[in-house]
Enzyme design. Sequence first.
Site, PDB file in Angstrom:
ATOM      1  N   ARG A 108      -6.101   3.988  -3.521  1.00 45.83           N
ATOM      2  CA  ARG A 108      -6.535   2.850  -4.492  1.00 45.83           C
ATOM      3  C   ARG A 108      -7.356   4.016  -6.014  1.00 45.83           C
ATOM      4  O   ARG A 108      -8.648   4.944  -5.362  1.00 45.83           O
ATOM      5  CB  ARG A 108      -7.040   1.763  -5.056  1.00 45.83           C
ATOM      6  CG  ARG A 108      -8.042   1.193  -6.103  1.00 45.83           C
ATOM      7  CD  ARG A 108      -8.891  -0.331  -5.887  1.00 45.83           C
ATOM      8  NE  ARG A 108      -7.660  -0.695  -6.220  1.00 45.83           N
ATOM      9  CZ  ARG A 108      -7.733  -2.384  -6.357  1.00 45.83           C
ATOM     10  NH1 ARG A 108      -8.869  -2.704  -6.530  1.00 45.83           N
ATOM     11  NH2 ARG A 108      -6.914  -3.505  -6.091  1.00 45.83           N
ATOM     12  N   HIS A 135       0.751  -1.100 -10.049  1.00 49.88           N
ATOM     13  CA  HIS A 135       0.239  -1.691  -9.247  1.00 49.88           C
ATOM     14  C   HIS A 135       0.759  -2.514  -8.460  1.00 49.88           C
ATOM     15  O   HIS A 135       0.995  -3.326  -8.071  1.00 49.88           O
ATOM     16  CB  HIS A 135      -1.068  -2.663  -9.911  1.00 49.88           C
ATOM     17  CG  HIS A 135      -1.936  -3.300  -8.482  1.00 49.88           C
ATOM     18  ND1 HIS A 135      -2.168  -2.865  -7.670  1.00 49.88           N
ATOM     19  CD2 HIS A 135      -3.379  -4.152  -8.854  1.00 49.88           C
ATOM     20  CE1 HIS A 135      -3.008  -3.660  -6.995  1.00 49.88           C
ATOM     21  NE2 HIS A 135      -3.809  -4.500  -7.177  1.00 49.88           N
ATOM     22  N   GLN A 138       1.043  -5.833  -5.769  1.00 48.28           N
ATOM     23  CA  GLN A 138       0.042  -6.991  -6.181  1.00 48.28           C
ATOM     24  C   GLN A 138       1.673  -7.328  -6.746  1.00 48.28           C
ATOM     25  O   GLN A 138       1.744  -7.965  -7.025  1.00 48.28           O
ATOM     26  CB  GLN A 138      -0.803  -6.036  -7.388  1.00 48.28           C
ATOM     27  CG  GLN A 138      -0.416  -7.855  -8.754  1.00 48.28           C
ATOM     28  CD  GLN A 138      -1.544  -8.951  -7.563  1.00 48.28           C
ATOM     29  OE1 GLN A 138      -3.082  -8.457  -6.905  1.00 48.28           O
ATOM     30  NE2 GLN A 138      -0.971  -9.897  -7.296  1.00 48.28           N
ATOM     31  N   CYS A 272      -3.517 -11.495 -11.054  1.00 45.36           N
ATOM     32  CA  CYS A 272      -4.006 -10.626 -10.365  1.00 45.36           C
ATOM     33  C   CYS A 272      -5.178 -11.051  -9.259  1.00 45.36           C
ATOM     34  O   CYS A 272      -5.605 -10.635  -8.033  1.00 45.36           O
ATOM     35  CB  CYS A 272      -3.131  -9.571 -10.458  1.00 45.36           C
ATOM     36  SG  CYS A 272      -3.888  -8.587 -11.705  1.00 45.36           S
TER      37      CYS A 272
HETATM   38  N1   CP Z   1      -5.871  -7.961  -7.317  1.00 45.48           N
HETATM   39  C1   CP Z   1      -6.532  -6.829  -7.271  1.00 45.48           C
HETATM   40  O1   CP Z   1      -5.655  -5.980  -6.677  1.00 45.48           O
HETATM   41  O2   CP Z   1      -7.332  -7.755  -6.469  1.00 45.48           O
HETATM   42  P1   CP Z   1      -8.462  -6.268  -6.452  1.00 45.48           P
HETATM   43  O3   CP Z   1      -8.839  -5.580  -7.236  1.00 45.48           O
HETATM   44  O4   CP Z   1      -9.920  -7.614  -5.443  1.00 45.48           O
HETATM   45  O5   CP Z   1      -8.041  -5.318  -5.215  1.00 45.48           O
HETATM   46  N1  NVA Z   2      -5.770  -4.147 -14.905  1.00 46.32           N
HETATM   47  C1  NVA Z   2      -6.970  -4.169 -13.681  1.00 46.32           C
HETATM   48  C2  NVA Z   2      -6.168  -5.000 -12.428  1.00 46.32           C
HETATM   49  C3  NVA Z   2      -6.733  -5.273 -11.330  1.00 46.32           C
HETATM   50  C4  NVA Z   2      -6.369  -5.898 -10.150  1.00 46.32           C
HETATM   51  C5  NVA Z   2      -7.722  -3.015 -13.141  1.00 46.32           C
HETATM   52  O1  NVA Z   2      -6.841  -2.141 -13.016  1.00 46.32           O
HETATM   53  O2  NVA Z   2      -8.393  -3.654 -13.179  1.00 46.32           O
END
Ligand code: CP
Ligand code: NVA
Length: 313
Positions: A108, A135, A138, A272
Site C-alpha cells: 500500500r 485500489h 476493494q 469503501c
Molecule cells: N477501504 C480501505 O482500504 O480501508 P483502509 O484504508 O482502512 O485499509
Molecule cells: N481514496 C481513498 C481510499 C481509502 C480506502 C484514499 O486513497 O485515501
Amino acid sequence: MAVNFRGRSLLTLLDLSGDDIRYLLDVSHLLKSERTAFQINQRFRGKTLAMLFEKRSTRTRCAFETAFGEEGGHPVFLSSSDIQLGVKESIEDTARVLGRMFDAIMFRGFEHQTVETLAEFSGVPVYNGLTDMFHPTQVLADLMTIEENFGQLTGLNFVYTGDGRNNMANSLMVGCATMGVNCTILAPDSLYPESELVDTAKQIAYDSGSALTITSSIKEAVLGADVIYTDVWVSMGEEDKAAERMKLLEPYRVNSEMMEMADNPEVIFMHCLPAVRGNEVTAEVIEGSSSVVWDEAENRKHTIKALMVASLL
Ligand code: CP
Ligand code: NVA
C-alpha cells in the site's frame, strides 16, 4: 472458461478478465460460507506474506493479516519507516530480497510504479493494497457485496459520486465495466477521471454489454440507481487540497434526498471506508437501512483470502 490464477499478481483490475473476476468472486462466496460455519483450514501453512505500508490502513491491513493468519500462514507487517524501501535501497533490490524470503507481497503506498516494480523484480505474486491510482482488492469486495444484495451483477445501475479521479473511481469504473454493470461517475467537471482510462473502460464496458457515463448532473446520474457509492473527498496524500474539495464536492454529498432521487426502494448505499460523516455522506444515510458498508468491509477479508488462495495454491 477455466481460470488458472496460480502465480499471478493483482496490480489493477485491468489485469483481470470477466472470467477471472467471476472465479475470484465464486471462491470468495465459498470461503465466506466456510468461515461462517467455523470451518478451519490451514491452506497457507508454511507460507509467508510481506505486507508493505507507506500509508495508513485499518481494513486492508486487517483483511490481509487475518485472512493469511487464520489459514496458518505468517504475515509480516513492514512499514516504510522501518525498512529500506526506496530510501537506502532501490525498490528493485528490496523486491529481489523479499522475493527470496516470502511467498507473496502486498503493498500500500503512493506511486503505482512502486507496486509494478515489486511485481517485476520479486518473482512472487504481488497484491496492490491501494496506490494513488488504483485500489483493486476493494472493488472485489464491492462486487461481492453487490452480488449478495441483488443476486447478480449484470445490468445493474451503479453510481459513484464524489472525487471522480481518485483510486476508487478509477478502479470501480474498470471493475463495473468488466462485469457488465452500468457505471456512472458523478463528479464536477474539474474532477472527471482521466480521459485515457475512461476510453479504455468504455471499450471494456462495450465488450461486456454495459455502459460507462461520466456526468456532473446529479439528476441524470441518480435516477434508477441500484447502488450509490461514495469515497472521501480528500484521499491520503492530498491533504493540502481539503478546502478546494469541500467547495467543489458539497453538492455531490450523499444525503437522503439523493437516495430518494434514485426512485428505487431497493437502492443500497456503499462506501469503501473510512468515511467522513457530514462530508461525502450524511450520518443518516450511512447509518440508515440502505447502507451495506459493514458487510462491504467484512467482505474485504473474504475476497482478499480468495485472491491469495487462487494465486498461491
Ligand atoms: N477501504 C480501505 O482500504 O480501508 P483502509 O484504508 O482502512 O485499509
Ligand atoms: N481514496 C481513498 C481510499 C481509502 C480506502 C484514499 O486513497 O485515501
